[in-house]
Design a protein around this motif. Structure first.
Motif, PDB file in Angstrom:
ATOM      1  N   ILE A  85      27.713  52.532   8.120  1.00  0.00           N
ATOM      2  CA  ILE A  85      28.539  51.347   8.334  1.00  0.00           C
ATOM      3  C   ILE A  85      27.707  50.100   8.562  1.00  0.00           C
ATOM      4  CG2 ILE A  85      30.362  50.334   9.771  1.00  0.00           C
ATOM      5  CD1 ILE A  85      31.066  53.235  10.614  1.00  0.00           C
ATOM      6  N   LEU A  86      26.750  50.154   9.486  1.00  0.00           N
ATOM      7  CA  LEU A  86      26.056  48.939   9.916  1.00  0.00           C
ATOM      8  C   LEU A  86      24.950  48.465   8.975  1.00  0.00           C
ATOM      9  CD1 LEU A  86      25.947  49.603  13.773  1.00  0.00           C
ATOM     10  CD2 LEU A  86      27.460  48.045  12.519  1.00  0.00           C
ATOM     11  N   PRO A  87      23.958  49.297   8.631  1.00  0.00           N
ATOM     12  CA  PRO A  87      22.890  48.791   7.764  1.00  0.00           C
ATOM     13  C   PRO A  87      23.371  48.266   6.403  1.00  0.00           C
ATOM     14  CG  PRO A  87      22.253  50.869   8.766  1.00  0.00           C
ATOM     15  CD  PRO A  87      23.703  50.669   9.069  1.00  0.00           C
ATOM     16  N   PRO A  88      24.377  48.872   5.766  1.00  0.00           N
ATOM     17  CA  PRO A  88      24.830  48.294   4.501  1.00  0.00           C
ATOM     18  C   PRO A  88      25.378  46.878   4.640  1.00  0.00           C
ATOM     19  CG  PRO A  88      25.589  50.561   4.682  1.00  0.00           C
ATOM     20  CD  PRO A  88      25.035  50.169   6.027  1.00  0.00           C
ATOM     21  N   ARG A  89      25.907  46.532   5.823  1.00  0.00           N
ATOM     22  CA  ARG A  89      26.466  45.203   6.034  1.00  0.00           C
ATOM     23  C   ARG A  89      25.459  44.223   6.614  1.00  0.00           C
ATOM     24  NH1 ARG A  89      29.944  42.226   4.503  1.00  0.00           N
ATOM     25  NH2 ARG A  89      30.736  41.526   6.525  1.00  0.00           N
ATOM     26  N   ALA A  90      24.481  44.721   7.345  1.00  0.00           N
ATOM     27  CA  ALA A  90      23.522  43.838   8.027  1.00  0.00           C
ATOM     28  C   ALA A  90      22.610  43.153   7.020  1.00  0.00           C
ATOM     29  CB  ALA A  90      22.700  44.633   9.028  1.00  0.00           C
ATOM     30  N   GLN A  91      22.122  41.980   7.409  1.00  0.00           N
ATOM     31  CA  GLN A  91      21.147  41.241   6.609  1.00  0.00           C
ATOM     32  C   GLN A  91      19.750  41.315   7.207  1.00  0.00           C
ATOM     33  OE1 GLN A  91      23.431  37.592   7.077  1.00  0.00           O
ATOM     34  NE2 GLN A  91      23.756  37.526   4.860  1.00  0.00           N
ATOM     35  N   LEU A  92      19.675  41.476   8.523  1.00  0.00           N
ATOM     36  CA  LEU A  92      18.395  41.472   9.231  1.00  0.00           C
ATOM     37  C   LEU A  92      18.396  42.575  10.278  1.00  0.00           C
ATOM     38  CD1 LEU A  92      15.675  40.051  10.075  1.00  0.00           C
ATOM     39  CD2 LEU A  92      17.059  38.684  11.662  1.00  0.00           C
ATOM     40  N   ALA A  93      17.264  43.263  10.403  1.00  0.00           N
ATOM     41  CA  ALA A  93      17.056  44.218  11.487  1.00  0.00           C
ATOM     42  C   ALA A  93      15.770  43.849  12.207  1.00  0.00           C
ATOM     43  CB  ALA A  93      16.970  45.643  10.959  1.00  0.00           C
ATOM     44  N   ILE A  94      15.838  43.725  13.520  1.00  0.00           N
ATOM     45  CA  ILE A  94      14.664  43.474  14.344  1.00  0.00           C
ATOM     46  C   ILE A  94      14.275  44.793  14.995  1.00  0.00           C
ATOM     47  CG2 ILE A  94      13.685  42.094  16.215  1.00  0.00           C
ATOM     48  CD1 ILE A  94      14.719  40.493  13.826  1.00  0.00           C
ATOM     49  N   TRP A  95      13.047  45.229  14.749  1.00  0.00           N
ATOM     50  CA  TRP A  95      12.568  46.500  15.292  1.00  0.00           C
ATOM     51  C   TRP A  95      11.605  46.209  16.432  1.00  0.00           C
ATOM     52  CZ3 TRP A  95       8.554  50.013  12.385  1.00  0.00           C
ATOM     53  CH2 TRP A  95       8.284  51.157  13.181  1.00  0.00           C
ATOM     54  N   HIS A 166      18.084  45.780   0.576  1.00  0.00           N
ATOM     55  CA  HIS A 166      18.585  44.426   0.838  1.00  0.00           C
ATOM     56  C   HIS A 166      18.297  43.973   2.265  1.00  0.00           C
ATOM     57  CE1 HIS A 166      21.616  46.761   2.952  1.00  0.00           C
ATOM     58  NE2 HIS A 166      21.966  45.656   3.582  1.00  0.00           N
ATOM     59  N   LEU A 167      17.975  44.906   3.153  1.00  0.00           N
ATOM     60  CA  LEU A 167      17.869  44.626   4.586  1.00  0.00           C
ATOM     61  C   LEU A 167      16.464  44.121   4.931  1.00  0.00           C
ATOM     62  CD1 LEU A 167      19.333  44.833   7.342  1.00  0.00           C
ATOM     63  CD2 LEU A 167      18.454  47.174   7.522  1.00  0.00           C
ATOM     64  N   THR A 168      16.373  42.903   5.431  1.00  0.00           N
ATOM     65  CA  THR A 168      15.104  42.375   5.915  1.00  0.00           C
ATOM     66  C   THR A 168      14.813  42.983   7.285  1.00  0.00           C
ATOM     67  OG1 THR A 168      15.381  40.281   4.737  1.00  0.00           O
ATOM     68  CG2 THR A 168      13.850  40.294   6.603  1.00  0.00           C
ATOM     69  N   ILE A 169      13.638  43.606   7.421  1.00  0.00           N
ATOM     70  CA  ILE A 169      13.259  44.246   8.675  1.00  0.00           C
ATOM     71  C   ILE A 169      12.042  43.534   9.246  1.00  0.00           C
ATOM     72  CG2 ILE A 169      12.502  46.390   9.796  1.00  0.00           C
ATOM     73  CD1 ILE A 169      13.941  47.927   7.581  1.00  0.00           C
ATOM     74  N   VAL A 170      12.144  43.098  10.500  1.00  0.00           N
ATOM     75  CA  VAL A 170      11.042  42.441  11.196  1.00  0.00           C
ATOM     76  C   VAL A 170      10.554  43.377  12.289  1.00  0.00           C
ATOM     77  CG1 VAL A 170      10.323  40.467  12.585  1.00  0.00           C
ATOM     78  CG2 VAL A 170      11.958  40.154  10.707  1.00  0.00           C
ATOM     79  N   ARG A 171       9.276  43.709  12.248  1.00  0.00           N
ATOM     80  CA  ARG A 171       8.686  44.596  13.254  1.00  0.00           C
ATOM     81  C   ARG A 171       7.927  43.763  14.280  1.00  0.00           C
ATOM     82  NH1 ARG A 171       3.423  47.713  12.880  1.00  0.00           N
ATOM     83  NH2 ARG A 171       3.541  49.357  14.476  1.00  0.00           N
ATOM     84  N   LEU A 172       8.355  43.877  15.541  1.00  0.00           N
ATOM     85  CA  LEU A 172       7.723  43.159  16.646  1.00  0.00           C
ATOM     86  C   LEU A 172       7.064  44.179  17.561  1.00  0.00           C
ATOM     87  CD1 LEU A 172      10.652  40.669  17.348  1.00  0.00           C
ATOM     88  CD2 LEU A 172       8.592  40.262  15.984  1.00  0.00           C
TER      89      LEU A 172
END
Length: 203
Positions: A85-95, A166-172
């Motif tokens: 449900i969530l990752p297909p709709r999300a545009q950005l993920a902050i890790w 499609h999901l931009t993932i930022v690793r902090l």
């Protein structure tokens, strides 16, 4: 996968915050909601009913808010079906991929504060007392749970990158990186951000 120094390709409207228990997902989600004028949905509040019983409406509620245009939430309950449900709709993920000593100290502070103050969390639930930290069962002891799941996101992320291109993932990798990244996003968005607050409810 982007680092703290990389600019975002877009100003996102739907955001996930990933990380091990105690990394500060909820605190960061609140700050992102304020910065980008997003609705923060605390996913723990949707999952836990009274007496820590899982709510049968959980996935229906997740689908309902995920269908909206603007939100930020914690990336959790993947084994319960949220990954469909969530990752297909999300545009950005902050890790939040912080060192073990950082997430451990944060979780200890949070757990002690919740247990001693007996602050209500969601739907009448409260953290169990500090003595429960002596329990070795990961289902009962949040510190044991953190240890058991410490590498989950490291193991999962390559698959998520492939599955959701499609999901931009930022690793902090450290709270300092997160603060620098937040300041950069605030400047790019033309807004100011409040300094971080220590919250007993961060996850």
């Amino acid at each position: 996968m982007l680092s703290a120094a990389d600019p975002l390709p877009i100003r996102p409207q739907r955001v996930l915050v990933a990380g091990v228990t105690g990394s500060g997902k909820t605190t960061l989600a609140r700050r992102l909601a304020a910065m980008w004028s997003l609705r923060h949905v605390e996913i723990d509040a949707l999952f836990h009913g009274p007496d820590w019983t899982p709510r049968p409406e959980f996935l229906d509620d997740v689908r309902a808010f995920a269908a909206r245009e603007r939100w930020v939430t914690e990336w959790q309950y993947t084994s319960k079906g949220t990954d469909d449900i969530l990752p297909p709709r999300a545009q950005l993920a902050i890790w939040l991929d912080y060192p073990r000593h950082v997430v451990r100290s944060r979780l200890i502070r949070r757990t002690l504060a919740r247990g001693i103050l007996r602050r209500e969390l969601w739907n009448g639930n409260r953290e169990k007392g500090p003595w429960n930290l002596l329990n070795r069962d990961p289902e009962q002891n949040i510190l044991a749970w953190q240890t058991a799941t410490l590498r989950n996101w490291t193991d999962r992320m390559p698959g998520y990158v492939e599955r959701f291109p499609h999901l931009t993932i930022v690793r902090l990798t450290h709270p300092r990186d997160t603060e620098r990244w937040l300041r950069a996003q605030a400047e790019a968005s033309g807004v100011s951000i409040a300094p971080p607050k220590r919250r007993s409810r961060e996850r």
